[in-house]
Scaffold this active site. Structure first.
Site, PDB file in Angstrom:
ATOM      1  N   GLY A   1       0.834  -1.172   0.119  1.00 13.15           N
ATOM      2  CA  GLY A   1       0.007  -0.090  -0.135  1.00 13.15           C
ATOM      3  C   GLY A   1       0.965   1.276   0.029  1.00 13.15           C
ATOM      4  O   GLY A   1       0.405   2.343   0.648  1.00 13.15           O
ATOM      5  N   HIS A   2       1.998   0.965  -0.653  1.00 13.15           N
ATOM      6  CA  HIS A   2       2.892   2.288  -0.755  1.00 13.15           C
ATOM      7  C   HIS A   2       2.531   3.662  -1.310  1.00 13.15           C
ATOM      8  O   HIS A   2       3.046   4.641  -1.142  1.00 13.15           O
ATOM      9  CB  HIS A   2       4.398   1.915  -1.304  1.00 13.15           C
ATOM     10  CG  HIS A   2       4.184   1.965  -2.830  1.00 13.15           C
ATOM     11  ND1 HIS A   2       3.681   0.992  -3.399  1.00 13.15           N
ATOM     12  CD2 HIS A   2       4.800   2.803  -3.660  1.00 13.15           C
ATOM     13  CE1 HIS A   2       3.609   1.045  -4.655  1.00 13.15           C
ATOM     14  NE2 HIS A   2       4.258   2.199  -4.757  1.00 13.15           N
TER      15      HIS A   2
ATOM     16  N   SER B   1      -8.379  -0.201  12.192  1.00 16.18           N
ATOM     17  CA  SER B   1      -8.795   1.237  12.239  1.00 16.18           C
ATOM     18  C   SER B   1      -9.529   1.564  13.453  1.00 16.18           C
ATOM     19  O   SER B   1     -10.104   0.267  14.007  1.00 16.18           O
ATOM     20  CB  SER B   1     -10.033   1.145  10.818  1.00 16.18           C
ATOM     21  OG  SER B   1     -10.928   2.361  11.083  1.00 16.18           O
ATOM     22  N   SER B   2     -10.101   2.785  13.766  1.00 15.39           N
ATOM     23  CA  SER B   2     -10.968   2.909  15.084  1.00 15.39           C
ATOM     24  C   SER B   2     -12.210   2.524  14.886  1.00 15.39           C
ATOM     25  O   SER B   2     -13.104   2.296  15.766  1.00 15.39           O
ATOM     26  CB  SER B   2     -10.836   4.158  15.364  1.00 15.39           C
ATOM     27  OG  SER B   2     -11.074   5.293  14.198  1.00 15.39           O
ATOM     28  N   CYS B   3     -12.774   2.335  13.630  1.00 18.76           N
ATOM     29  CA  CYS B   3     -14.151   1.988  13.143  1.00 18.76           C
ATOM     30  C   CYS B   3     -14.157   0.470  13.784  1.00 18.76           C
ATOM     31  O   CYS B   3     -15.573   0.068  13.679  1.00 18.76           O
ATOM     32  CB  CYS B   3     -14.819   2.419  11.889  1.00 18.76           C
ATOM     33  SG  CYS B   3     -13.933   1.084  10.703  1.00 18.76           S
TER      34      CYS B   3
ATOM     35  N   TYR C   1     -16.674  -2.868   6.314  1.00 19.36           N
ATOM     36  CA  TYR C   1     -15.154  -2.669   6.397  1.00 19.36           C
ATOM     37  C   TYR C   1     -14.724  -3.105   7.872  1.00 19.36           C
ATOM     38  O   TYR C   1     -13.630  -3.538   7.811  1.00 19.36           O
ATOM     39  CB  TYR C   1     -14.924  -1.116   6.324  1.00 19.36           C
ATOM     40  CG  TYR C   1     -13.559  -0.844   6.430  1.00 19.36           C
ATOM     41  CD1 TYR C   1     -12.619  -0.933   5.570  1.00 19.36           C
ATOM     42  CD2 TYR C   1     -13.228  -0.002   7.777  1.00 19.36           C
ATOM     43  CE1 TYR C   1     -11.475  -0.198   5.908  1.00 19.36           C
ATOM     44  CE2 TYR C   1     -11.856   0.787   7.738  1.00 19.36           C
ATOM     45  CZ  TYR C   1     -11.076   0.428   6.973  1.00 19.36           C
ATOM     46  OH  TYR C   1      -9.761   1.071   6.967  1.00 19.36           O
TER      47      TYR C   1
ATOM     48  N   LYS D   1     -11.526  -5.895   8.904  1.00 15.44           N
ATOM     49  CA  LYS D   1     -10.554  -5.215   9.591  1.00 15.44           C
ATOM     50  C   LYS D   1     -10.240  -6.265  11.006  1.00 15.44           C
ATOM     51  O   LYS D   1      -9.416  -6.644  11.524  1.00 15.44           O
ATOM     52  CB  LYS D   1     -10.589  -3.785   9.998  1.00 15.44           C
ATOM     53  CG  LYS D   1     -10.277  -3.027   8.698  1.00 15.44           C
ATOM     54  CD  LYS D   1      -8.771  -2.979   8.486  1.00 15.44           C
ATOM     55  CE  LYS D   1      -8.370  -2.313   7.321  1.00 15.44           C
ATOM     56  NZ  LYS D   1      -7.034  -2.585   6.881  1.00 15.44           N
TER      57      LYS D   1
ATOM     58  N   HIS E   1     -12.526  10.951   3.144  1.00 18.99           N
ATOM     59  CA  HIS E   1     -12.816  11.148   4.385  1.00 18.99           C
ATOM     60  C   HIS E   1     -13.355  12.563   4.575  1.00 18.99           C
ATOM     61  O   HIS E   1     -12.922  13.216   3.664  1.00 18.99           O
ATOM     62  CB  HIS E   1     -11.907  10.741   5.446  1.00 18.99           C
ATOM     63  CG  HIS E   1     -11.332   9.089   5.454  1.00 18.99           C
ATOM     64  ND1 HIS E   1     -10.504   8.662   4.963  1.00 18.99           N
ATOM     65  CD2 HIS E   1     -12.251   8.301   6.158  1.00 18.99           C
ATOM     66  CE1 HIS E   1     -10.709   7.153   5.180  1.00 18.99           C
ATOM     67  NE2 HIS E   1     -11.618   7.081   5.903  1.00 18.99           N
TER      68      HIS E   1
ATOM     69  N   TRP F   1     -21.695  17.730   5.490  1.00 20.93           N
ATOM     70  CA  TRP F   1     -22.575  16.589   5.642  1.00 20.93           C
ATOM     71  C   TRP F   1     -23.045  16.436   7.119  1.00 20.93           C
ATOM     72  O   TRP F   1     -22.136  16.718   7.919  1.00 20.93           O
ATOM     73  CB  TRP F   1     -22.085  15.365   5.189  1.00 20.93           C
ATOM     74  CG  TRP F   1     -22.014  15.206   3.753  1.00 20.93           C
ATOM     75  CD1 TRP F   1     -22.242  16.310   2.624  1.00 20.93           C
ATOM     76  CD2 TRP F   1     -21.264  14.317   3.025  1.00 20.93           C
ATOM     77  NE1 TRP F   1     -21.844  15.721   1.389  1.00 20.93           N
ATOM     78  CE2 TRP F   1     -21.245  14.388   1.500  1.00 20.93           C
ATOM     79  CE3 TRP F   1     -20.611  13.213   3.256  1.00 20.93           C
ATOM     80  CZ2 TRP F   1     -20.598  13.611   0.792  1.00 20.93           C
ATOM     81  CZ3 TRP F   1     -19.762  12.021   2.558  1.00 20.93           C
ATOM     82  CH2 TRP F   1     -19.796  12.458   1.115  1.00 20.93           C
TER      83      TRP F   1
ATOM     84  N   ARG G   1     -14.834  13.624  16.071  1.00 21.69           N
ATOM     85  CA  ARG G   1     -13.826  12.925  15.474  1.00 21.69           C
ATOM     86  C   ARG G   1     -12.310  13.232  16.089  1.00 21.69           C
ATOM     87  O   ARG G   1     -11.926  14.243  16.192  1.00 21.69           O
ATOM     88  CB  ARG G   1     -13.584  12.807  13.989  1.00 21.69           C
ATOM     89  CG  ARG G   1     -15.099  12.295  13.271  1.00 21.69           C
ATOM     90  CD  ARG G   1     -15.059  10.835  13.457  1.00 21.69           C
ATOM     91  NE  ARG G   1     -16.144  10.259  12.745  1.00 21.69           N
ATOM     92  CZ  ARG G   1     -17.434   9.922  13.476  1.00 21.69           C
ATOM     93  NH1 ARG G   1     -17.650  10.668  14.503  1.00 21.69           N
ATOM     94  NH2 ARG G   1     -18.442   9.568  12.635  1.00 21.69           N
TER      95      ARG G   1
HETATM   96  O1  GFB Z   1     -14.498  11.048   7.682  1.00 27.48           O
HETATM   97  P1  GFB Z   1     -15.761  10.426   7.583  1.00 27.48           P
HETATM   98  O2  GFB Z   1     -16.325  10.098   6.185  1.00 27.48           O
HETATM   99  O3  GFB Z   1     -15.917   8.757   8.401  1.00 27.48           O
HETATM  100  O4  GFB Z   1     -16.788  11.379   8.066  1.00 27.48           O
HETATM  101  P2  GFB Z   1     -16.341   8.378   9.565  1.00 27.48           P
HETATM  102  C1  GFB Z   1     -16.848  11.816   9.386  1.00 27.48           C
HETATM  103  C2  GFB Z   1     -17.797  12.730   9.731  1.00 27.48           C
HETATM  104  O5  GFB Z   1     -17.787  13.845   9.012  1.00 27.48           O
HETATM  105  C3  GFB Z   1     -19.338  12.308   9.488  1.00 27.48           C
HETATM  106  C4  GFB Z   1     -18.845  14.020   8.385  1.00 27.48           C
HETATM  107  O6  GFB Z   1     -20.188  12.593  10.452  1.00 27.48           O
HETATM  108  C5  GFB Z   1     -19.708  12.904   8.153  1.00 27.48           C
HETATM  109  O7  GFB Z   1     -21.303  12.908   8.110  1.00 27.48           O
HETATM  110  N1  GFB Z   1     -18.587  15.168   7.130  1.00 27.48           N
HETATM  111  C6  GFB Z   1     -19.391  16.374   6.976  1.00 27.48           C
HETATM  112  C7  GFB Z   1     -18.048  14.394   6.030  1.00 27.48           C
HETATM  113  N2  GFB Z   1     -18.804  16.684   5.526  1.00 27.48           N
HETATM  114  C8  GFB Z   1     -18.346  15.528   4.977  1.00 27.48           C
HETATM  115  C9  GFB Z   1     -17.849  15.560   3.762  1.00 27.48           C
HETATM  116  O8  GFB Z   1     -17.872  16.326   2.797  1.00 27.48           O
HETATM  117  N3  GFB Z   1     -17.155  14.042   3.399  1.00 27.48           N
HETATM  118  C10 GFB Z   1     -17.329  13.377   4.475  1.00 27.48           C
HETATM  119  N4  GFB Z   1     -16.625  12.233   4.041  1.00 27.48           N
HETATM  120  N5  GFB Z   1     -17.604  13.442   5.666  1.00 27.48           N
HETATM  121  C11 GFB Z   1     -14.974   6.523   8.532  1.00 27.48           C
HETATM  122  C12 GFB Z   1     -15.217   4.965   8.029  1.00 27.48           C
HETATM  123  O9  GFB Z   1     -15.994   6.837   9.468  1.00 27.48           O
HETATM  124  O10 GFB Z   1     -13.833   6.351   9.349  1.00 27.48           O
HETATM  125  C13 GFB Z   1     -14.421   4.122   7.886  1.00 27.48           C
HETATM  126  O11 GFB Z   1     -16.679   4.722   7.443  1.00 27.48           O
HETATM  127  C14 GFB Z   1     -13.054   4.552   8.412  1.00 27.48           C
HETATM  128  O12 GFB Z   1     -14.596   2.829   7.862  1.00 27.48           O
HETATM  129  C15 GFB Z   1     -12.920   5.967   8.719  1.00 27.48           C
HETATM  130  O13 GFB Z   1     -12.654   3.806   9.530  1.00 27.48           O
HETATM  131  C16 GFB Z   1     -11.472   6.160   9.785  1.00 27.48           C
HETATM  132  O14 GFB Z   1     -15.198   8.814  10.643  1.00 27.48           O
HETATM  133  O15 GFB Z   1     -17.753   8.499  10.048  1.00 27.48           O
END
Ligand code: GFB
Length: 325
Positions: free
Chosen positions: A11-12, A108-110, A137, A141, A180, A203, A210
């Protein structure tokens, strides 16, 4: 790890793998092996076994995975469970078969229950239901963790597993939907500034919390654990500090110097309400993060601005290609 040991970073080209390679090179390691996914599809058992038979790496950093943000996890659960199970099955088993000295598996923390008490201790694993947006996912993991532990128990393999919190930094995926939250917001705010748009849509409710860690700190932690950690029990990697998504959007608005409004789209999922790791275990061993969140984000934004074309074209083309951790 000696400087001339053969080290395979799976995964480099991804966020964590590229940071591990940068760090190893900086530290003077001379025998790092990598393969692009075109050269070696890690989901292909035969190819992976042949590769390990041929190369015989001594150390393996398993940072290859299909990863993405909340939307990608919710939309492509079959890809997330299949690709990740296949990649880790192949790499872990091939590492055992060819006598790899030590392997670090990245989770992952999830993997922790949706409503786990906070901050989340390692022993909360499998004590409750998972967050449904990323359960496919997370199950993959968890299987990877259990596989490392099983190979340790049955064969004595030195296969360890680390659970990083939400990471960000150079080399991230900036896809508007699949990424993310931090890379997605950096891009949204940047493009809104360039196009003088009146608002940026974030969103969810903005209320979830987080924890974020710069990927160079995560790479340092992986390197540290490879040298110093022998237990098959999982170990968390995090900053120990969390923020609401609203706070993060406000910080990114400031960093990108965007002048418009922030609006929240509550029809989009929030996901887990809070995901803060307890980092007592790794702290007690002597590791701590060095990069402050705002500084790390400012640095990441400047790298994104400089490489905007590359970041926004490379991965926009494909939703289904493997995205490395
Ligand atoms: O980073 P994220 O997609 O993942 O979203 P998770 C974190 C939070 O940010 C959620 C909000 O509450 C989203 O609704 N958010 C706000 C957004 N705006 C946005 C945007 O434009 N894009 C995204 N992506 N989010 C992931 C897991 O969870 O975390 C994976 O799905 C993985 O499995 C990763 O473990 C580390 O923190 O919710």
């Amino acid at each position: 790890m000696k400087l001339n040991d053969k080290i395979y970073v799976a995964g480099h080209s991804g966020l964590v793998g590229s940071a591990i390679v940068r760090l190893l090179k900086k530290k003077g390691y001379t025998n790092i092996i990598t393969r692009s996914s075109e050269e070696l599809d890690l989901r292909d058992q035969r190819m992976v076994y042949d590769f390990f038979e041929q190369e015989h790496p001594t150390y393996v950093f398993l940072a290859a995975a299909k990863v993405g943000g909340i939307w990608a996890n919710q939309t492509y659960p079959a890809d997330f469970i299949f690709d990740n199970l296949a990649i880790q099955n192949n790499v872990i088993h091939a590492s055992y078969k060819t006598g790899v000295e030590k392997l670090l598996f990245l989770g992952s923390s999830c993997i922790y229950p949706k409503n786990a008490p906070q901050p989340i201790q390692e022993d909360y694993l499998m004590t409750g239901f998972l967050e449904p947006t990323n359960d496919a996912y997370a199950i993959a993991k968890i299987a990877g963790i259990k596989m490392c532990q099983a190979y340790h128990r049955q064969y004595g393999c030195r296969f360890i597993s680390a659970m990083p919190t939400n990471l960000y930094g150079q080399g991230d995926n900036y896809h508007l939907q699949n990424a993310h939250v931090l890379p997605a917001l950096l891009r949204k705010f940047h493009e809104a500034k360039l196009n003088a748009e009146p608002s940026v849509t974030v969103w969810g409710t903005g209320k979830p919390r987080r924890e974020f860690l710069h990927v160079d700190d995560a790479a340092m932690a992986c390197y540290f654990l490879m040298q110093r950690y022998e237990s098959p029990e999982i170990i968390n990697i995090g900053s120990g500090i969390d923020h609401t998504i609203r706070e993060m959007a406000t910080i990114i608005k400031k960093i990108t110097q965007y002048q418009g409004e922030i609006v929240f789209d509550e029809s989009k999922p929030d996901g887990t309400p809070r995901k803060l790791l307890n980092v007592d275990k790794i702290s007690a061993l002597g590791w701590k993060p060095m990069i402050d969140l705002e500084e790390g984000l400012a640095f990441t934004y400047s790298n994104f601005e400089k490489n905007y074309f590359q970041y926004t074209t490379k991965r926009d083309r494909s939703n289904s290609s493997i995205i490395h951790v």
